[in-house]
Design a protein around this motif. Structure first.
Motif, PDB file in Angstrom:
ATOM      1  N   ARG A 112      92.615  79.956  53.244  1.00 21.77           N
ATOM      2  CA  ARG A 112      92.960  78.637  52.709  1.00 21.77           C
ATOM      3  C   ARG A 112      93.161  77.575  53.801  1.00 21.77           C
ATOM      4  O   ARG A 112      92.955  76.392  53.561  1.00 21.77           O
ATOM      5  CB  ARG A 112      94.243  78.723  51.883  1.00 21.77           C
ATOM      6  N   ALA A 113      93.589  78.013  54.986  1.00 21.35           N
ATOM      7  CA  ALA A 113      93.937  77.033  56.023  1.00 21.35           C
ATOM      8  C   ALA A 113      93.268  77.302  57.368  1.00 21.35           C
ATOM      9  O   ALA A 113      93.587  76.634  58.350  1.00 21.35           O
ATOM     10  CB  ALA A 113      95.456  77.011  56.206  1.00 21.35           C
ATOM     11  N   SER A 137     102.597  72.501  56.222  1.00 20.16           N
ATOM     12  CA  SER A 137     103.764  72.038  55.468  1.00 20.16           C
ATOM     13  C   SER A 137     104.455  73.246  54.862  1.00 20.16           C
ATOM     14  O   SER A 137     103.785  74.207  54.447  1.00 20.16           O
ATOM     15  CB  SER A 137     103.373  71.056  54.357  1.00 20.16           C
ATOM     16  N   LYS A 140     103.139  74.120  51.426  1.00 20.58           N
ATOM     17  CA  LYS A 140     101.867  74.846  51.402  1.00 20.58           C
ATOM     18  C   LYS A 140     102.099  76.338  51.642  1.00 20.58           C
ATOM     19  O   LYS A 140     101.498  77.193  50.968  1.00 20.58           O
ATOM     20  CB  LYS A 140     100.919  74.278  52.469  1.00 20.58           C
ATOM     21  N   THR A 143     103.336  77.988  48.593  1.00 25.81           N
ATOM     22  CA  THR A 143     102.240  78.224  47.652  1.00 25.81           C
ATOM     23  C   THR A 143     101.480  79.495  47.999  1.00 25.81           C
ATOM     24  O   THR A 143     101.112  80.276  47.110  1.00 25.81           O
ATOM     25  CB  THR A 143     101.261  77.023  47.663  1.00 25.81           C
TER      26      THR A 143
END
Length: 235
Positions: A112-113, A137, A140, A143
């Protein structure tokens, strides 16, 4: 070199072995061992080496020049001894649960990142993961942890396979550590979580995701783009 039994079976609790060498009456090398040596953020296993009914407590395990060295608390073991061994299973199993949880979270960080792991540390009551992440963050990360818990509910199997260095280099996403692949290895152990994650790893893992329990994020720290930090516990 010591045969590392934990690489094939993380659930092996007892086995027989032969003492290959003893240094300073307390550093013992066996021909085969399921004691995990400190490394990769995972602590060493503890337990016992037993000779003729006498127990020698293993207080530290490390890997040096390919050999797994077991530090015992008292003298008495000799080269050539045939011994039985047993692991402190509660300690080991806790580390297995945390390690697999780290893989699950690190996979989401990567997917995802595009974040790679820069460090980690597993303890008996918590774990810490350090990673590089541009768009950071705490929300995030929260999540990602929530998504990890949803995946755990699917109870996906964890399996082990081996791949050659050449094959791994063709799939660079298999190496999730920022440091890259060890230069001296030509064959790598691959840990798979169902069909959602596949990466190079040498640690111990549970057989299925539900054994992890629930991941709870407890703290995040921002130490710069190459060193974000996430703490979590297992419930």
């Amino acid at each position: 070199m010591t045969e590392a039994l934990y690489m094939k079976d993380s659930y092996l609790k007892k086995w027989d072995a032969k003492v290959v060498s003893v240094k300073d009456d307390k550093y013992v090398v066996l021909d085969k061992s399921a004691f995990y040596p400190k490394g990769g953020g995972q602590p060493w296993d503890e337990g016992y080496i037993i000779k003729n009914g006498e127990k020698f407590k293993v207080v530290y395990v490390g890997k040096f020049s390919g050999e797994i060295s077991h530090e015992v608390e008292k003298p008495g073991l000799k080269e050539g001894d045939i011994v039985s061994c047993e692991i402190d299973w509660e300690r080991r199993y806790t580390y297995m649960r945390y390690h697999t949880a780290c893989h699950l979270v690190s996979n989401l960080l990567f997917q995802r990142a595009n974040a790679k792991i820069t460090g980690n540390q597993i303890e008996l009551d918590k774990a810490r993961m350090d990673f590089s992440m541009e768009d950071y963050s705490p929300e995030k990360l929260r999540t990602f942890v929530k998504e990890s818990n949803e995946i755990i509910k699917k109870d996906l199997p964890i399996t082990i396979e081996t791949m050659s260095r050449a094959a791994v280099l063709e799939e660079p996403e298999l190496a999730r550590l920022a440091a890259g692949l060890p230069k001296n290895l030509q064959e790598f152990r691959i840990v798979k979580i169902g069909d959602i994650d596949k990466q190079v790893d040498g640690g111990t893992h549970v057989n299925s995701l539900k054994e992890i329990g629930e991941i709870e994020m407890t703290k995040t720290v921002n130490k710069g783009k190459d060193n974000r930090r996430l703490y979590f516990i297992l419930k």
